[in-house]
Scaffold this active site. Structure first.
Site, PDB file in Angstrom:
ATOM      1  N   TYR A  13      -5.826  37.953 -12.810  1.00 35.32           N
ATOM      2  CA  TYR A  13      -4.384  38.241 -12.773  1.00 35.32           C
ATOM      3  C   TYR A  13      -3.830  38.204 -11.338  1.00 35.32           C
ATOM      4  CZ  TYR A  13      -0.220  41.276 -13.103  1.00 35.32           C
ATOM      5  OH  TYR A  13       1.037  41.811 -12.995  1.00 35.32           O
ATOM      6  N   ASP A  33     -15.270  32.248  -9.328  1.00 34.09           N
ATOM      7  CA  ASP A  33     -15.072  33.245 -10.395  1.00 34.09           C
ATOM      8  C   ASP A  33     -16.070  32.961 -11.509  1.00 34.09           C
ATOM      9  OD1 ASP A  33     -12.128  34.917 -11.318  1.00 34.09           O
ATOM     10  OD2 ASP A  33     -13.818  34.736 -12.693  1.00 34.09           O
ATOM     11  N   ASN A  34     -16.591  34.011 -12.133  1.00 28.30           N
ATOM     12  CA  ASN A  34     -17.531  33.782 -13.243  1.00 28.30           C
ATOM     13  C   ASN A  34     -16.821  33.749 -14.598  1.00 28.30           C
ATOM     14  OD1 ASN A  34     -16.939  36.424 -13.775  1.00 28.30           O
ATOM     15  ND2 ASN A  34     -19.041  37.200 -13.596  1.00 28.30           N
ATOM     16  N   ASP A  60     -21.063  33.582  -9.978  1.00 33.10           N
ATOM     17  CA  ASP A  60     -21.060  35.046  -9.967  1.00 33.10           C
ATOM     18  C   ASP A  60     -21.293  35.514  -8.529  1.00 33.10           C
ATOM     19  OD1 ASP A  60     -22.162  37.840 -10.339  1.00 33.10           O
ATOM     20  OD2 ASP A  60     -21.819  37.285 -12.433  1.00 33.10           O
ATOM     21  N   LYS A  86     -12.626  46.074 -13.975  1.00 34.62           N
ATOM     22  CA  LYS A  86     -11.552  47.014 -13.631  1.00 34.62           C
ATOM     23  C   LYS A  86     -11.137  47.983 -14.734  1.00 34.62           C
ATOM     24  CE  LYS A  86      -7.801  43.941 -14.974  1.00 34.62           C
ATOM     25  NZ  LYS A  86      -6.449  43.481 -14.760  1.00 34.62           N
ATOM     26  N   SER A 126      -7.987  50.186  -4.397  1.00 38.28           N
ATOM     27  CA  SER A 126      -7.038  50.692  -5.386  1.00 38.28           C
ATOM     28  C   SER A 126      -6.565  52.080  -5.004  1.00 38.28           C
ATOM     29  CB  SER A 126      -7.757  50.752  -6.741  1.00 38.28           C
ATOM     30  OG  SER A 126      -7.013  51.517  -7.658  1.00 38.28           O
ATOM     31  N   TYR A 150     -15.483  53.379 -12.216  1.00 39.96           N
ATOM     32  CA  TYR A 150     -14.668  52.298 -11.618  1.00 39.96           C
ATOM     33  C   TYR A 150     -14.154  52.733 -10.242  1.00 39.96           C
ATOM     34  CZ  TYR A 150     -10.602  49.491 -10.463  1.00 39.96           C
ATOM     35  OH  TYR A 150      -9.699  48.725  -9.777  1.00 39.96           O
ATOM     36  N   LYS A 154     -15.052  51.560  -6.145  1.00 37.01           N
ATOM     37  CA  LYS A 154     -14.115  51.164  -5.076  1.00 37.01           C
ATOM     38  C   LYS A 154     -14.355  52.019  -3.831  1.00 37.01           C
ATOM     39  CE  LYS A 154     -11.863  47.926  -7.240  1.00 37.01           C
ATOM     40  NZ  LYS A 154     -12.119  46.529  -6.870  1.00 37.01           N
ATOM     41  N   LEU A 201       0.189  50.306 -18.938  1.00 32.14           N
ATOM     42  CA  LEU A 201       1.503  50.508 -19.547  1.00 32.14           C
ATOM     43  C   LEU A 201       2.308  49.214 -19.735  1.00 32.14           C
ATOM     44  CD1 LEU A 201       3.681  52.471 -20.543  1.00 32.14           C
ATOM     45  CD2 LEU A 201       4.391  52.764 -18.150  1.00 32.14           C
ATOM     46  N   ARG A 306      -3.366  61.471 -21.563  1.00 30.14           N
ATOM     47  CA  ARG A 306      -4.620  60.707 -21.539  1.00 30.14           C
ATOM     48  C   ARG A 306      -5.571  61.395 -20.555  1.00 30.14           C
ATOM     49  NH1 ARG A 306      -4.071  54.433 -19.861  1.00 30.14           N
ATOM     50  NH2 ARG A 306      -3.457  55.403 -17.901  1.00 30.14           N
TER      51      ARG A 306
HETATM   52  P1  NAD Z   1      -8.841  40.484 -13.306  1.00 29.49           P
HETATM   53  O1  NAD Z   1      -9.912  40.984 -14.214  1.00 29.49           O
HETATM   54  O2  NAD Z   1      -7.716  39.737 -13.896  1.00 29.49           O
HETATM   55  O3  NAD Z   1      -9.494  39.578 -12.140  1.00 29.49           O
HETATM   56  C1  NAD Z   1     -10.791  39.811 -11.651  1.00 29.49           C
HETATM   57  C2  NAD Z   1     -11.528  38.487 -11.689  1.00 29.49           C
HETATM   58  O4  NAD Z   1     -12.850  38.680 -11.186  1.00 29.49           O
HETATM   59  C3  NAD Z   1     -11.654  37.916 -13.109  1.00 29.49           C
HETATM   60  O5  NAD Z   1     -11.174  36.585 -13.097  1.00 29.49           O
HETATM   61  C4  NAD Z   1     -13.151  37.975 -13.404  1.00 29.49           C
HETATM   62  O6  NAD Z   1     -13.566  36.907 -14.224  1.00 29.49           O
HETATM   63  C5  NAD Z   1     -13.747  37.917 -12.002  1.00 29.49           C
HETATM   64  N1  NAD Z   1     -15.065  38.552 -11.864  1.00 29.49           N
HETATM   65  C6  NAD Z   1     -15.454  39.777 -12.283  1.00 29.49           C
HETATM   66  N2  NAD Z   1     -16.729  39.997 -11.941  1.00 29.49           N
HETATM   67  C7  NAD Z   1     -17.159  38.887 -11.297  1.00 29.49           C
HETATM   68  C8  NAD Z   1     -18.404  38.494 -10.727  1.00 29.49           C
HETATM   69  N3  NAD Z   1     -19.479  39.285 -10.776  1.00 29.49           N
HETATM   70  N4  NAD Z   1     -18.488  37.300 -10.123  1.00 29.49           N
HETATM   71  C9  NAD Z   1     -17.422  36.466 -10.087  1.00 29.49           C
HETATM   72  N5  NAD Z   1     -16.231  36.766 -10.629  1.00 29.49           N
HETATM   73  C10 NAD Z   1     -16.105  37.963 -11.228  1.00 29.49           C
HETATM   74  O7  NAD Z   1      -8.311  41.734 -12.463  1.00 29.49           O
HETATM   75  P2  NAD Z   1      -7.076  41.857 -11.481  1.00 29.49           P
HETATM   76  O8  NAD Z   1      -6.100  42.761 -12.104  1.00 29.49           O
HETATM   77  O9  NAD Z   1      -6.632  40.521 -11.014  1.00 29.49           O
HETATM   78  O10 NAD Z   1      -7.764  42.658 -10.296  1.00 29.49           O
HETATM   79  C11 NAD Z   1      -8.308  42.017  -9.152  1.00 29.49           C
HETATM   80  C12 NAD Z   1      -8.974  43.064  -8.280  1.00 29.49           C
HETATM   81  O11 NAD Z   1      -8.018  44.057  -7.934  1.00 29.49           O
HETATM   82  C13 NAD Z   1     -10.118  43.809  -8.973  1.00 29.49           C
HETATM   83  O12 NAD Z   1     -11.144  44.031  -8.020  1.00 29.49           O
HETATM   84  C14 NAD Z   1      -9.490  45.113  -9.391  1.00 29.49           C
HETATM   85  O13 NAD Z   1     -10.435  46.160  -9.461  1.00 29.49           O
HETATM   86  C15 NAD Z   1      -8.500  45.347  -8.273  1.00 29.49           C
HETATM   87  N6  NAD Z   1      -7.362  46.193  -8.658  1.00 29.49           N
HETATM   88  C16 NAD Z   1      -6.611  45.855  -9.758  1.00 29.49           C
HETATM   89  C17 NAD Z   1      -5.552  46.664 -10.141  1.00 29.49           C
HETATM   90  C18 NAD Z   1      -4.739  46.349 -11.369  1.00 29.49           C
HETATM   91  O14 NAD Z   1      -4.061  47.244 -11.881  1.00 29.49           O
HETATM   92  N7  NAD Z   1      -4.720  45.127 -11.862  1.00 29.49           N
HETATM   93  C19 NAD Z   1      -5.243  47.811  -9.396  1.00 29.49           C
HETATM   94  C20 NAD Z   1      -6.011  48.107  -8.264  1.00 29.49           C
HETATM   95  C21 NAD Z   1      -7.073  47.279  -7.907  1.00 29.49           C
HETATM   96  N1  UDP Z   2       0.766  55.133 -20.233  1.00 22.29           N
HETATM   97  C1  UDP Z   2       1.318  55.453 -21.457  1.00 22.29           C
HETATM   98  N2  UDP Z   2       0.974  54.689 -22.535  1.00 22.29           N
HETATM   99  C2  UDP Z   2       0.141  53.619 -22.453  1.00 22.29           C
HETATM  100  C3  UDP Z   2      -0.402  53.289 -21.184  1.00 22.29           C
HETATM  101  C4  UDP Z   2      -0.068  54.075 -20.109  1.00 22.29           C
HETATM  102  O1  UDP Z   2       2.074  56.413 -21.590  1.00 22.29           O
HETATM  103  O2  UDP Z   2      -0.145  52.976 -23.467  1.00 22.29           O
HETATM  104  C5  UDP Z   2       1.147  55.936 -19.057  1.00 22.29           C
HETATM  105  C6  UDP Z   2      -0.022  56.601 -18.361  1.00 22.29           C
HETATM  106  O3  UDP Z   2      -0.282  57.869 -18.935  1.00 22.29           O
HETATM  107  C7  UDP Z   2       0.482  56.693 -16.908  1.00 22.29           C
HETATM  108  C8  UDP Z   2       1.379  55.450 -16.763  1.00 22.29           C
HETATM  109  O4  UDP Z   2       1.713  55.049 -18.094  1.00 22.29           O
HETATM  110  O5  UDP Z   2       1.294  57.833 -16.746  1.00 22.29           O
HETATM  111  C9  UDP Z   2       0.686  54.276 -16.067  1.00 22.29           C
HETATM  112  O6  UDP Z   2      -0.529  54.021 -16.749  1.00 22.29           O
HETATM  113  P1  UDP Z   2      -1.419  52.740 -16.384  1.00 22.29           P
HETATM  114  O7  UDP Z   2      -2.653  52.802 -17.236  1.00 22.29           O
HETATM  115  O8  UDP Z   2      -0.586  51.506 -16.470  1.00 22.29           O
HETATM  116  O9  UDP Z   2      -1.773  52.956 -14.838  1.00 22.29           O
HETATM  117  P2  UDP Z   2      -2.655  54.103 -14.128  1.00 22.29           P
HETATM  118  O10 UDP Z   2      -2.601  55.336 -14.950  1.00 22.29           O
HETATM  119  O11 UDP Z   2      -4.013  53.530 -14.012  1.00 22.29           O
HETATM  120  O12 UDP Z   2      -1.993  54.305 -12.808  1.00 22.29           O
END
Ligand code: NAD
Ligand code: UDP
Length: 353
Positions: A13, A33-34, A60, A86, A126, A150, A154, A201, A306
């Site tokens: 993403y 990416d894997n 990987d 994640k 994160s 998780y 981090k 959410l 939650r």
């Molecule tokens: P995502 O799952 O869409 O992207 C992660 C990618 O990493 C995927 O394409 C997956 O196939 C690849 N991957 C996982 N393990 C692997 C491995 N061992 N080798 C090679 N590729 C691998 O997630 P995202 O939302 O794009 O998040 C990207 C990064 O940001 C992650 O490290 C996640 O923990 C971090 N992050 C995400 C959020 C969020 O809310 N989306 C918030 C904070 C931090």
């Molecule tokens: N949340 C909710 N319903 C859902 C998913 C999330 O009410 O189906 C709420 C959750 O309790 C939090 C906010 O939305 O207060 C953001 O949640 P999310 O999982 O998106 O992010 P995080 O909690 O990891 O910051």
């Protein structure tokens, strides 16, 4: 010559949006990416959007030999390291998988980087590393704590990066602590594509809007917040992508020799930086914004809190502005509009419906 960047997790993403921003900013990219949580279709769509085929390697980060092959073929300026698992709930059920993938995988990547003298890294951290924060907005000095594997993975990687920077000042290691990334590319061609029922959410709201889910469960309405529902710092994924470009530009600038005649580089060390907007939005405020922007009416019901959720979380975004010259530009309405654009054009995500 253009700086070349290895983007691990680049088909996911945030990675896919960042690839576009990097290309637009003049970086060459190689995606690694894997595909464990993403689709090859994302690579095709990013290639179409940038008008050029992306160099993609299916591999990987725990696979030393494939990584070595990649690093011996390309000369990288640095790595943006998104690859990781994640899902908080899954991490509680499968802690070894999460520590292996996220922590051991990062160690393997760092070892190969060291072998090939590539010492610039931007790591996806994160806001979860702050646990339940004592003070808001949260700045980078706030203590770190976390209760799920998780988040622990981090924090563990951040500690590893800190120790590495202390051991050897040729490393430049930026940990970007994302708040709540939402939204999609304005083209509607790429966006978030959860495998299962979404945990987060915004994707949940958009799947209710498109008719895949019946109604939103709002987890708790008795938090000490503006309307009793949880407050988060939602940030548009396009802004987040620009934050990575700003971090790389910063590394590029900082690591250039400053005085003529010297080859001594300026070490960045370990640098944690929040990427958030600095503004909190409640669950109900987000639902109302989504309704207003899209003309939909998201049905919802209040349910129990939650487990593990905190009341409020939003960033101090000052450090990113001062050091990187970056700040978020897009509004909550933009986040809703672009999420809906992506979801309504792609009701089944990257899968053919
Ligand atoms: P995502 O799952 O869409 O992207 C992660 C990618 O990493 C995927 O394409 C997956 O196939 C690849 N991957 C996982 N393990 C692997 C491995 N061992 N080798 C090679 N590729 C691998 O997630 P995202 O939302 O794009 O998040 C990207 C990064 O940001 C992650 O490290 C996640 O923990 C971090 N992050 C995400 C959020 C969020 O809310 N989306 C918030 C904070 C931090
Ligand atoms: N949340 C909710 N319903 C859902 C998913 C999330 O009410 O189906 C709420 C959750 O309790 C939090 C906010 O939305 O207060 C953001 O949640 P999310 O999982 O998106 O992010 P995080 O909690 O990891 O910051």
């Amino acid at each position: 010559m253009k700086n070349k960047i290895l983007v691990t997790g680049g088909t996911g993403y945030i990675g896919s949006h960042t690839c576009i921003a990097l290309h637009e900013a003049g970086y060459d990219i190689v995606v690694y990416d894997n595909l464990s949580n993403s689709s090859r279709e994302a690579v095709n769509r990013v290639s179409t959007l940038i008008g050029q085929t992306i160099e993609f390697i299916e591999g990987d980060i725990r696979d030393v030999e494939t990584l070595r092959q990649v690093f011996s073929t390309h000369q990288f300026f640095g790595v943006i390291h998104f690859a990781g698992l994640k899902a908080v709930g899954e991490s509680v059920a499968k802690p070894l998988l999460y520590y292996d993938n996220n922590v051991s995988g990062t160690i393997t990547l760092l070892e190969v980087m060291a072998e090939y003298a590539v010492k610039n890294l931007v790591f996806s951290s994160s806001a979860t590393v702050y646990g339940n924060p004592e003070n808001l907005p949260i700045n980078e000095e706030s203590p770190r704590s976390c209760t799920n594997p998780y988040g622990q993975s981090k924090i563990a990687v951040e500690h590893i990066l800190e120790d590495l920077a202390v051991s050897d000042d040729s490393w430049n290691l930026v940990a970007l602590r994302y708040f709540n990334p939402v939204g999609a590319h304005s083209s509607g061609q790429i966006g978030e594509d959860p495998n299962d029922i979404p945990n987060n959410l915004m994707p949940y709201i958009s799947q209710v809007a498109v008719g895949k889910l019946e109604k939103l469960n709002v987890f708790g309405n008795d938090y000490p917040t503006i309307d009793g529902t949880g407050v988060r710092d939602f940030i548009h994924v396009t802004d987040l992508a620009q934050g990575h470009v700003a971090a790389l530009n910063y590394l590029d600038k900082q690591t250039r020799p400053k005085e003529s005649g010297t080859t001594k580089l300026n070490s960045v060390g370990f640098l944690p930086i929040n990427l958030g907007t600095g503004k909190g939005t409640s669950v109900l405020e987000l639902v109302n914004a989504f309704n207003e922007v899209t003309g939909r009416d998201i049905p919802y019901q209040f349910t129990e809190r939650r487990a593990g959720d905190i009341a409020s979380c939003y960033a101090s975004a000052d450090k990113a502005k001062t050091l990187l010259g970056w700040q978020a530009e897009l509004s909550v309405n933009d986040m809703c509009k672009d999420t809906w654009h992506w979801q309504s054009m792609n009701p089944s995500g990257y899968k053919v419906s």
